[in-house]
Design a protein around this motif. Sequence first.
Motif, PDB file in Angstrom:
ATOM      1  N   UNK A 161       0.849  -1.191   0.000  1.00  0.00           N
ATOM      2  CA  UNK A 161       0.000   0.000   0.000  1.00  0.00           C
ATOM      3  C   UNK A 161       0.883   1.239   0.000  1.00  0.00           C
ATOM      4  N   UNK A 162       0.643   2.127  -0.950  1.00  0.00           N
ATOM      5  CA  UNK A 162       1.364   3.388  -1.025  1.00  0.00           C
ATOM      6  C   UNK A 162       0.380   4.537  -0.831  1.00  0.00           C
ATOM      7  N   UNK A 163       0.731   5.457   0.046  1.00  0.00           N
ATOM      8  CA  UNK A 163      -0.153   6.587   0.354  1.00  0.00           C
ATOM      9  C   UNK A 163       0.515   7.894  -0.047  1.00  0.00           C
ATOM     10  N   UNK A 164      -0.169   8.632  -0.924  1.00  0.00           N
ATOM     11  CA  UNK A 164       0.273   9.985  -1.258  1.00  0.00           C
ATOM     12  C   UNK A 164      -0.556  10.942  -0.393  1.00  0.00           C
ATOM     13  N   UNK A 165       0.142  11.687   0.444  1.00  0.00           N
ATOM     14  CA  UNK A 165      -0.512  12.477   1.480  1.00  0.00           C
ATOM     15  C   UNK A 165      -0.351  13.964   1.197  1.00  0.00           C
ATOM     16  N   UNK A 166      -1.422  14.712   1.425  1.00  0.00           N
ATOM     17  CA  UNK A 166      -1.384  16.173   1.370  1.00  0.00           C
ATOM     18  C   UNK A 166      -1.838  16.718   2.712  1.00  0.00           C
ATOM     19  N   UNK A 167      -1.244  17.828   3.126  1.00  0.00           N
ATOM     20  CA  UNK A 167      -1.535  18.436   4.428  1.00  0.00           C
ATOM     21  C   UNK A 167      -1.964  19.881   4.206  1.00  0.00           C
ATOM     22  N   UNK A 168      -3.139  20.223   4.731  1.00  0.00           N
ATOM     23  CA  UNK A 168      -3.670  21.579   4.591  1.00  0.00           C
ATOM     24  C   UNK A 168      -3.925  22.167   5.971  1.00  0.00           C
ATOM     25  N   UNK A 169      -3.169  23.193   6.322  1.00  0.00           N
ATOM     26  CA  UNK A 169      -3.362  23.894   7.588  1.00  0.00           C
ATOM     27  C   UNK A 169      -4.294  25.080   7.364  1.00  0.00           C
ATOM     28  N   UNK A 170      -5.368  25.129   8.130  1.00  0.00           N
ATOM     29  CA  UNK A 170      -6.355  26.202   8.006  1.00  0.00           C
ATOM     30  C   UNK A 170      -6.242  27.105   9.228  1.00  0.00           C
ATOM     31  N   UNK A 171      -5.609  28.245   9.053  1.00  0.00           N
ATOM     32  CA  UNK A 171      -5.371  29.142  10.184  1.00  0.00           C
ATOM     33  C   UNK A 171      -5.064  30.540   9.679  1.00  0.00           C
ATOM     34  N   UNK A 172      -5.815  31.506  10.163  1.00  0.00           N
ATOM     35  CA  UNK A 172      -5.553  32.901   9.789  1.00  0.00           C
ATOM     36  C   UNK A 172      -4.167  33.337  10.252  1.00  0.00           C
ATOM     37  N   UNK A 173      -3.847  33.055  11.511  1.00  0.00           N
ATOM     38  CA  UNK A 173      -2.580  33.542  12.078  1.00  0.00           C
ATOM     39  C   UNK A 173      -1.370  32.850  11.461  1.00  0.00           C
ATOM     40  N   UNK A 174      -1.469  31.541  11.218  1.00  0.00           N
ATOM     41  CA  UNK A 174      -0.352  30.850  10.573  1.00  0.00           C
ATOM     42  C   UNK A 174      -0.161  31.350   9.149  1.00  0.00           C
ATOM     43  N   UNK A 202       4.987  -3.556   4.053  1.00  0.00           N
ATOM     44  CA  UNK A 202       4.501  -3.211   2.720  1.00  0.00           C
ATOM     45  C   UNK A 202       3.805  -1.874   2.640  1.00  0.00           C
ATOM     46  N   UNK A 203       3.943  -1.027   3.678  1.00  0.00           N
ATOM     47  CA  UNK A 203       3.279   0.284   3.648  1.00  0.00           C
ATOM     48  C   UNK A 203       4.307   1.375   3.405  1.00  0.00           C
ATOM     49  N   UNK A 204       4.000   2.266   2.492  1.00  0.00           N
ATOM     50  CA  UNK A 204       4.860   3.411   2.199  1.00  0.00           C
ATOM     51  C   UNK A 204       3.990   4.653   2.091  1.00  0.00           C
ATOM     52  N   UNK A 205       4.524   5.765   2.533  1.00  0.00           N
ATOM     53  CA  UNK A 205       3.773   7.023   2.488  1.00  0.00           C
ATOM     54  C   UNK A 205       4.736   8.167   2.200  1.00  0.00           C
ATOM     55  N   UNK A 206       4.257   9.123   1.449  1.00  0.00           N
ATOM     56  CA  UNK A 206       5.044  10.322   1.160  1.00  0.00           C
ATOM     57  C   UNK A 206       4.125  11.530   1.193  1.00  0.00           C
ATOM     58  N   UNK A 207       4.602  12.602   1.805  1.00  0.00           N
ATOM     59  CA  UNK A 207       3.836  13.845   1.874  1.00  0.00           C
ATOM     60  C   UNK A 207       4.121  14.635   0.604  1.00  0.00           C
ATOM     61  N   UNK A 208       3.108  14.741  -0.260  1.00  0.00           N
ATOM     62  CA  UNK A 208       3.278  15.361  -1.568  1.00  0.00           C
ATOM     63  C   UNK A 208       3.084  16.872  -1.530  1.00  0.00           C
ATOM     64  N   UNK A 209       2.178  17.340  -0.677  1.00  0.00           N
ATOM     65  CA  UNK A 209       1.819  18.753  -0.651  1.00  0.00           C
ATOM     66  C   UNK A 209       1.633  19.204   0.786  1.00  0.00           C
ATOM     67  N   UNK A 210       2.102  20.397   1.121  1.00  0.00           N
ATOM     68  CA  UNK A 210       1.833  21.041   2.401  1.00  0.00           C
ATOM     69  C   UNK A 210       1.501  22.502   2.105  1.00  0.00           C
ATOM     70  N   UNK A 211       0.368  22.959   2.627  1.00  0.00           N
ATOM     71  CA  UNK A 211      -0.054  24.325   2.337  1.00  0.00           C
ATOM     72  C   UNK A 211      -0.740  24.926   3.558  1.00  0.00           C
ATOM     73  N   UNK A 212      -0.626  26.218   3.708  1.00  0.00           N
ATOM     74  CA  UNK A 212      -1.305  26.950   4.775  1.00  0.00           C
ATOM     75  C   UNK A 212      -2.255  27.952   4.131  1.00  0.00           C
ATOM     76  N   UNK A 213      -3.526  27.925   4.520  1.00  0.00           N
ATOM     77  CA  UNK A 213      -4.524  28.837   3.985  1.00  0.00           C
ATOM     78  C   UNK A 213      -5.251  29.511   5.142  1.00  0.00           C
ATOM     79  N   UNK A 214      -5.836  30.689   4.911  1.00  0.00           N
ATOM     80  CA  UNK A 214      -6.621  31.344   5.975  1.00  0.00           C
ATOM     81  C   UNK A 214      -7.947  30.641   6.192  1.00  0.00           C
ATOM     82  N   UNK A 215      -8.611  31.004   7.277  1.00  0.00           N
ATOM     83  CA  UNK A 215      -9.902  30.405   7.640  1.00  0.00           C
ATOM     84  C   UNK A 215     -11.024  30.997   6.790  1.00  0.00           C
ATOM     85  N   UNK A 216     -10.970  30.713   5.511  1.00  0.00           N
ATOM     86  CA  UNK A 216     -12.001  31.143   4.575  1.00  0.00           C
ATOM     87  C   UNK A 216     -12.585  29.910   3.910  1.00  0.00           C
ATOM     88  N   UNK A 217     -13.895  29.710   4.027  1.00  0.00           N
ATOM     89  CA  UNK A 217     -14.520  28.491   3.520  1.00  0.00           C
ATOM     90  C   UNK A 217     -14.243  28.282   2.038  1.00  0.00           C
TER      91      UNK A 217
END
Length: 326
Positions: A161-174, A202-217
Motif C-alpha cells: 500500500x502506497x499513500x500519497x498524502x497532502x496536508x492543509x493547515x487552516x489558520x488565519x494567524x499561521x 509493505x506500507x509506504x507514504x510520502x507527503x506530496x503537498x503542504x499548504x497553509x490557507x486562511x480560515x475562509x470556507x
Amino acid sequence: SSLKSCPWRSAPSPAMAALSVQVEAYAFRQLVAHLQWRTDVQNVDIMNLTGFCRNCLSKWVHAGSKVYGLPMEYDDALERVYGEPYSQYKQKHQKKATEEQMAAYKSGEAKHARTDPGPAFAASGVVAAPSGGAGGHSTVCGQECDALPPPAALDLGGATVQARVAVLTCSDRAHRGEYEDKSGAAIAEAVAAFAARNADAGFAASVMQIRVVPDEEGGIAEALKEWCEPRCCDVIFTTGGTGFGPRDVTPEATRRLVQRPAEGLARAMAWQTSFQEPHSILSRGVCGVTGQGVLIVNLPGNPAAVRQCLSVVLPVLPHALKMLSS
C-alpha cells in the motif's frame, strides 16, 4: 474495603460500569496532576518507597492502550504522565541518582512493579494479583527507563500500500506568519514515522503537498478541490478550523467535496481522545471520501491533539486505502 466489595464492582449495569470508569479515570488524573506538580520528588525516590514511578505509570498507560486496542506511541504515554515531552522534563527536573539512592533501588528490586502489557482484569472485572507474590522487577525503571517497547506489527495480508498524502493547515494567524505551523509539521512527522515503522509490512507514504490557507470556507474548498480533481493524492489531512468559533469553517468547506461521509473515523477520534482531553468532543471535524476517491480527514489545530487523533487514524489508513484502490 477491597474493590470486590465496592457497589459498582458487583455485577454493574452498563451505565454504572461506564460511570465507574469515569470515577477511576478521575482519580488517576488527579494522581498524575499531583506528580506533575511535585517535580521536586525524583523518580528514584518514588521507586524506592513504593516500587513504581512516573515511568511505570507511563508504561501502564501504554500497556493499557495495547490491552484495549487504542493505538498510542510510548512517547505519547510519557507526555500524558509528565505533562510535557519526557526529554524536556529530564533536562529541567531530573537529577542524577546518588549512591545511596541507587543502593536502595537495588535492594528493593524484588518488589518493583511489573509494567509489561497483558490481561489486566479477571473475569469478574477485579484487577488480578500478580503470580508468584512480588510483582517482579519493572522493565522501565532505573537504568532501563528510556527503553521503547516494540510497536505492534501492521498486517496488510501481503499487499503493498502506497499513500500519497497532502496536508492543509487552516489558520488565519499561521497564514499571516504570526506563528509557525506546528500542526502541519506534526502531521508530516507522524505519517513519516508510521511509514518507517511499517515499511517491512509493505506500507509506504510520502507527503506530496503542504499548504497553509486562511480560515475562509471558499479558499479551503478551492485548495481541497485543486488536489482532489486530478487525484494527485490519496488522503488529505486538514488541521485547524474544526471548533465552534465563527472562523472555524473547515468542516463546511470539506462537506462541499465529500460524497461519502466516513463518520466512524470522526467518532473514533473524538471518543478515544476524550479520555485525555474532554474538550475533544467539541470538534466538528468531518471525514469522508470525495467523488475522485480521495479520503479527507479533518484534524484539530493543536499539535498534541493532532498526534492523538493520528494515533487512531493511521493504523486503519492502509486498509482504508486498500478498499479505495479496489
